[in-house]
Design an enzyme around this catalytic site. Structure first.
Site, mmCIF file in Angstrom:
data_model
loop_
_atom_site.group_PDB
_atom_site.id
_atom_site.type_symbol
_atom_site.label_atom_id
_atom_site.label_comp_id
_atom_site.label_asym_id
_atom_site.label_seq_id
_atom_site.Cartn_x
_atom_site.Cartn_y
_atom_site.Cartn_z
ATOM 1 N N ASP A 1 115.301 -10.837 -79.111
ATOM 2 C CA ASP A 1 116.231 -11.678 -78.338
ATOM 3 C C ASP A 1 115.984 -13.210 -79.127
ATOM 4 O O ASP A 1 115.162 -13.253 -79.581
ATOM 5 C CB ASP A 1 115.959 -11.592 -76.918
ATOM 6 C CG ASP A 1 117.068 -11.876 -75.892
ATOM 7 O OD1 ASP A 1 117.951 -12.485 -76.413
ATOM 8 O OD2 ASP A 1 117.262 -11.002 -74.843
ATOM 9 N N TRP A 2 116.993 -13.949 -78.272
ATOM 10 C CA TRP A 2 116.978 -15.223 -78.867
ATOM 11 C C TRP A 2 115.500 -16.131 -78.758
ATOM 12 O O TRP A 2 115.061 -16.097 -77.806
ATOM 13 C CB TRP A 2 117.897 -16.153 -78.279
ATOM 14 C CG TRP A 2 118.391 -17.342 -78.473
ATOM 15 C CD1 TRP A 2 117.258 -18.504 -78.529
ATOM 16 C CD2 TRP A 2 119.601 -17.858 -78.765
ATOM 17 N NE1 TRP A 2 117.910 -19.791 -78.873
ATOM 18 C CE2 TRP A 2 119.438 -19.667 -79.041
ATOM 19 C CE3 TRP A 2 120.660 -17.564 -78.885
ATOM 20 C CZ2 TRP A 2 120.386 -20.358 -79.714
ATOM 21 C CZ3 TRP A 2 121.640 -18.234 -79.449
ATOM 22 C CH2 TRP A 2 121.529 -19.612 -79.806
#
Length: 774
Positions: free
Chosen positions: A296-297
């Protein structure tokens, strides 16, 4: 069933030519151009790549640009050098095509980019939030929504999305419950598979450029964040992790999900993005997953903040060894992998395996043959058929939770408040009546509010047709508005009307990622406005738009009717008006348990029993305690003294405009051998005067196990349509494999013994029968 037949012939135009030819128009003014390619397979391409180029394939970077001219020089140079394999947040075809041109014509070896975007519940045509889609209990509807989203997104060059979210969500405080399919592993699995199929089709490698790669997220346990606070720590025992949180991901793997995303949270002390147990042991070994694993980011470098890695270099090392293929946005791989290989901590062979998975995904998507997107495909977005389907799905997502005969004598003569009666005067009140932006909900980044048809607009359309008359007074300007300045006009309109339709809830920004709430009551002055409206004596219909269940315990009694609309998307207004006026039947059912109070959370139907179940012994509510009551005189049960133990509404609950009766629960055999089919049936009859779509639910309880088992678990469901007076026998069939579970040693086992089964309209209904499997 929603049927949408779309033919996209003539959209695959790529022309394979020798390397060295250039795109026929530098600015890609024409629809498509020739593609320079010279490759035989991902393996042969990998053999030609330098270490730097390989590491580049593992990098996904963020870019926001509207036109090709907006692309920064440093981005162009990174692509030319092969330092980036993917970009996210591109949402224009001009930018996507220019990025691909740079990659395939000026980059090393002509490797195309993966262009990605969060396409969660629609792209331009916005469907209900995923929690609302789950309320349809209709996987065909979910698949159609994902299919349309893929068509529209791919028209802008987007070929990879970060959906579906398969996190089991048991806590309404958590903002991302809106993005989930609810609390149940089976329902989430069914809806998740439908979503994957909608995005990808049956076979992603068939070369259809209108399909996009799906991502099952977030792996694993993210929905169990402590206190419902996003990104928070999760502690989940192994049997619970495997029995409740893992099944939707197992189903997505079996359905061919192209990628899986790691979660932000740490699970049992190890951040998910550096967890070898999650990525290697469970995904690669137990589930034999072959696809791409993406972070994820920034979640790789955030493991340093978690305390799971010493610095970014250590984070890169641990993520790479654990099995992570691609790093999203942060650059620990790009900055440190080469040094880690030189130091002998990571082998280049390990990098090769990661790169191969990414190259194979690009090949599956047909990007080597056709990296560009035909500009003519812009016409495919926001097609009228797409809007019609969005309206149908939105209507199916609406859940009728309450529908009483009003106490007012004059109104009571007309029976239940809904559906609205012809000729009734309607006072249309509330902050969400004309909320074009907010009705789209969270993660509707590419939706355009001018395309939304609000409840107000839909009432106006109905008025033009002569089917309704109304007066609109918002009362409150927005959901958090605390001013009472608009109350007087709202009360005046309510006194004029035969019925009040109040549309409230919470704005889109009050749910979704990072938007968790400790207090899940109606925000602003909405409760005060509702109380004032009730005082008029006019029957009160409440329609809620929200990304979660809302605490209504103190105000629910004043509602004559309640409809949960979630955030219904672009066509939410017409869908709501159709259901309110009886043009459409209410068919939605809750995919979550609805608590009375936020203090009951987390709350879910498939909980464990206790040694002192609340219904097993006498109990006195707090307000009924006598003064100086003896400590042991008021009962000892697993409950809250101020809220009891029951929810406001149980999982699977939803009313219809008709009445349905269940009877004749039966099994041909009550004692079965392990290899015998388990068949349970019941008769379901529509005893009312209107047609009904009933969601018939099948629950099972394993009465005793080597680890305690839930009080009941959803195993299957069927949606059936019944004409007035019609009855159908509904049969469910299981095998002993459907009764298997993970024990304390994380072994997947079947344990013979006694079971209970229910066929019922929701999780709190019906009487069980008992059977034994030897």
């Amino acid at each position: 069933m929603i049927i949408l037949s779309l033919f996209h012939g003539g959209l695959r135009h790529g022309l394979l030519v020798t390397k060295g030819l250039r795109c026929c128009a530098a600015a890609l003014a024409v629809s498509l151009c020739t593609v320079p390619l010279a490759w035989a397979s991902p393996e042969s391409l990998l053999a030609k790549m330098t270490l730097s180029q390989k590491i580049g394939q593992l990098q996904q970077s963020h870019l926001e640009a509207v036109t090709a001219e907006d692309i920064p020089k440093e981005v162009k140079e990174a692509i030319r050098q092969g330092r980036v394999g993917s970009y996210l947040n591109i949402n224009t075809v001009a930018v996507a095509n220019e990025l691909q041109r740079l990659a395939v014509e000026e980059g090393p070896h002509g490797v195309p980019l993966l262009v990605a975007r969060d396409v969660i519940h629609g792209y331009k045509t916005i469907f209900p939030i995923p929690l609302g889609q789950a309320a349809t209990w209709n996987p065909d509807a979910v698949e159609q929504g994902a299919r349309i989203a893929a068509i529209e997104a791919s028209a802008d060059g987007i070929r990879w999305t970060f959906a579906p979210m398969l996190d089991i969500s048991r806590d309404a405080r958590w903002g991302r419950i809106a993005e989930s399919f609810g609390e149940d592993p089976y329902l989430t699995s069914v809806m998740g598979v439908a979503s994957v199929m909608g995005y990808q089709g049956k076979d992603l490698s068939q070369g259809d450029s209108t399909h996009i790669a799906a991502t099952a997220k977030h792996f694993l346990g993210y929905g169990a964040a402590e206190a419902g606070r996003d990104y928070n720590t999760t502690y989940i025992p192994e049997p619970l992790l495997h029995n409740q949180y893992l099944p939707p991901f197992s189903a997505a793997v079996a359905a061919g999900s192209a990628s899986i995303m790691t979660a932000f949270n740490d699970l049992n002390g190890v951040p998910a993005s550096i967890s070898s147990y999650l990525m290697d042991t469970i995904l690669r070994q137990e589930l034999a997953y072959k696809g791409v694993i993406v972070s994820d980011w920034d979640s790789v470098v955030e493991t340093v903040v978690h305390g799971g890695a010493e610095d970014n270099k250590d984070a890169a090392y641990k993520a790479a060894k654990a099995g992570l293929d691609m790093e999203m946005v942060s650059t620990s791989y790009a900055d440190h992998l080469a040094a880690l290989i030189q130091e002998g901590k990571i082998s280049e062979l390990e990098i090769d395996q990661k790169v191969l998975r990414i190259l194979r995904l690009k090949a599956q998507l047909g990007l080597f043959e056709q990296p560009y997107t035909d500009i003519a495909r812009q016409a495919e977005k926001k097609h009228p058929k797409f809007h019609q389907t969005a309206k149908e799905v939105a209507a199916q997502s609406l859940v009728l939770l309450k529908n009483d005969v009003p106490s007012h004598k004059k109104a009571a003569k007309l029976g239940k408040v809904l559906p609205l009666k012809p000729g009734q005067k309607v006072a249309l009140i509330g902050p969400m009546v004309d909320a074009a932006h907010d009705q789209m909900g969270t993660w509707a980044m590419d939706g355009e509010k001018q395309d939304s048809i609000t409840v107000l607009q839909a009432f106006e359309q109905a008025k033009v047709k002569g089917s309704v008359q109304y007066r609109y007074v918002p009362g409150l300007d927005f959901s958090r508005d605390k001013s009472t300045k608009g109350f007087k006009k709202a009360i005046k309109a309510a006194k004029w009307a035969d019925v009040i339709v109040y549309v409230g809830g919470e704005e889109a920004a009050l749910s979704g990622e990072a938007h968790s709430r400790a207090n899940i009551r109606l925000p602003g002055a909405q409760e005060a406005l509702l109380a004032a409206l009730k005082q008029t004596g006019t029957p009160l219909v409440v329609v809620l738009m929200a990304g979660r269940q809302i605490e209504l315990h103190d105000v629910l009694e004043s509602f004559d009717s309640l409809v949960m609309a979630w955030h219904p998307g672009t066509m939410g207004g017409p869908a709501i008006v159709d259901v309110l006026t009886g043009v459409s039947e209410p068919v939605g059912r809750l995919p979550v348990t609805w608590p009375k109070m936020g203090g009951q959370l987390p709350m879910y139907y498939n909980h464990k029993n206790t040694g002192r179940p609340p219904q097993s012994r006498p109990f006195i509510m707090m307000d009924d305690y006598p003064l100086e009551a003896h400590q042991h005189s008021l009962g000892h049960a697993a409950t809250h003294m101020d809220a009891g133990y029951l929810p406001q509404y149980p999982f699977g609950f939803g009313l219809s405009y008709s009445e349905v009766h269940y009877s004749d629960l039966a099994m041909a055999k009550r004692v079965l051998a392990r290899d015998e089919a388990i068949r349970v049936s019941a008769v379901v009859k529509n005893t009312g005067l209107r047609p009904v779509t009933e969601v018939v639910q099948f629950y099972v309880q394993d009465i005793a196990g080597s680890v305690t088992r839930p009080v009941k678990e959803l195993k299957q469901f069927q949606r059936i349509v019944l004409a007035p007076g019609e009855a159908k026998t509904v049969t469910f069939e299981l095998s002993h494999k459907d009764l298997m579970f993970f024990n304390a040693k994380t072994q997947h086992v079947f344990e013979p013994g006694a079971f209970r089964a229910w066929i019922a309209p929701h999780a709190a209904a019906g009487k069980p029968l008992t059977f034994t499997v030897r």
